[in-house]
Write an enzyme that holds these catalytic residues in place. Structure first.
Site, PDB file in Angstrom:
ATOM      1  N   HIS A  82      -3.974  -3.520   0.357  1.00  0.00           N
ATOM      2  CA  HIS A  82      -2.609  -3.346  -0.121  1.00  0.00           C
ATOM      3  C   HIS A  82      -2.448  -1.985  -0.785  1.00  0.00           C
ATOM      4  O   HIS A  82      -3.426  -1.379  -1.232  1.00  0.00           O
ATOM      5  CB  HIS A  82      -2.232  -4.443  -1.118  1.00  0.00           C
ATOM      6  CG  HIS A  82      -1.981  -5.773  -0.474  1.00  0.00           C
ATOM      7  ND1 HIS A  82      -0.950  -5.978   0.413  1.00  0.00           N
ATOM      8  CD2 HIS A  82      -2.633  -6.967  -0.604  1.00  0.00           C
ATOM      9  CE1 HIS A  82      -0.969  -7.238   0.819  1.00  0.00           C
ATOM     10  NE2 HIS A  82      -1.975  -7.854   0.222  1.00  0.00           N
ATOM     11  N   GLU A 125       6.637  -6.058   2.539  1.00  0.00           N
ATOM     12  CA  GLU A 125       7.535  -5.013   3.016  1.00  0.00           C
ATOM     13  C   GLU A 125       7.640  -3.841   2.042  1.00  0.00           C
ATOM     14  O   GLU A 125       7.719  -2.679   2.460  1.00  0.00           O
ATOM     15  CB  GLU A 125       8.925  -5.595   3.269  1.00  0.00           C
ATOM     16  CG  GLU A 125       9.905  -4.591   3.850  1.00  0.00           C
ATOM     17  CD  GLU A 125      11.253  -5.197   4.188  1.00  0.00           C
ATOM     18  OE1 GLU A 125      12.051  -4.517   4.865  1.00  0.00           O
ATOM     19  OE2 GLU A 125      11.511  -6.346   3.777  1.00  0.00           O
TER      20      GLU A 125
END
Length: 310
Positions: A38, A110
């Site tokens: 991430h 997103e």
């Protein structure tokens, strides 16, 4: 039961902190050190000093550890072209002497894509289509015999006359596929996965999802026994009440909630919870360690939990 360490460096961790934890995990006898993929912190944290690239980090760890396996839970298919990802993983596997495992997922966050200018297909179906093609490309490149060429003509990815190099050090890099979907995820596991992982679900849901994967595997003429079933669970262990509450406060989580949904409590409580997951079919648990500065956390589980697992 196989225990592995799983970290979330995007919440705020340097490469040095990840290296220290990977080395301590190796010293303590955990089988693997995994990290998320991430680019933005989640929740209230600021994520300082900022994200570290997953495969750059694993390349460093490959050269600075000796025996522990290294991998991702999971690499986002939206971040990298499958051809380049196949090259990266194969190179890190060679750098580690054959200790790499690839967890691969469709991608979902997103905001991190927007923050770093990465295209994000909004439709879940398209993201799964891309994941399926990525798995086909990556395994196809690795499995193509040396001296031959690999081509792929998909909707989202096209490769023409690739030399399909480099090859990983391992004959087959283990591929971890996870998620809660009832159809497409189990089908991808049956076709490509060496392991099916369930993130942060109950014992009861684990038993149901594991059985569904086994059923889908049989439909695809895959022996379910060749698929490792695993869970990922937040870890919060303490030998004393003060130690336990200190660790829950350090990661900003309610202890009662952690006891309900993770691996929290005394070593005896954690052994008992692991036993229930084992009865549900879990063969491996990824211990999500959220405070990368707390190396004693790993020591406690290694000394007080692992010896009781048999």
């Amino acid at each position: 039961m196989d225990l592995r360490i799983f970290t979330e460096p995007q919440q705020g961790a340097t490469y040095g902190q990840q290296l220290a934890m990977a080395r301590r995990a190796e010293e303590c006898g955990y089988s693997a050190f995994f990290r998320s993929d991430h680019l933005l912190a989640m929740g209230d944290g600021d994520g300082l000093p900022g994200p570290t690239d997953t495969w750059t980090t694993l390349a460093g760890l490959a050269r600075e550890t000796l025996t522990i396996r290294l991998g991702t839970l999971v690499t986002s298919a939206t971040f990298r072209h499958p051809g380049m990802l196949a090259v990266q993983v194969a190179q890190v596997d060679e750098m580690s002497g054959g200790r790499v495992e690839l967890g691969l997922g469709a991608g979902w966050f997103e905001a991190e894509h927007l923050a770093y200018g990465i295209p994000f297909p909004e439709a879940v179906g398209e993201r799964f289509d891309r994941l399926e093609e990525q798995l086909a490309v990556i395994t196809g490149l690795w499995e193509t015999p040396a001296g031959e060429r690999f081509s792929f003509d998909g909707k989202h990815y096209q490769l023409t006359d690739s030399p399909a190099l480099p090859k990983p050090e391992q004959d087959a890099v283990p591929i971890v596929i996870g998620g809660k979907g009832r159809k497409r995820t189990p089908e991808l596991v049956a076709r490509y996965g060496s392991e099916f992982n369930l993130p942060f679900v109950s014992v009861e849901e684990s038993a149901e999802k594991f059985e569904n994967v086994r059923a889908v595997a049989r439909e695809h003429d895959r022996d379910p026994a060749t698929i490792t079933m695993s869970n990922a669970l937040v870890l919060c262990a303490g030998a004393t009440w003060d130690e336990l509450t200190r660790r829950s406060e350090a990661i900003g989580r309610d202890l009662a909630e952690l006891r309900e949904n993770g691996l929290a409590g005394s070593p005896a409580e954690i052994v008992d919870t692991i036993g229930r997951y084992a009865e549900a079919g879990s063969q491996r648990i990824y211990l999500q360690v959220l405070d990368l500065s707390d190396l004693d956390h790993l020591d406690l589980v290694a000394s007080e939990v692992i010896p009781q697992l048999g």
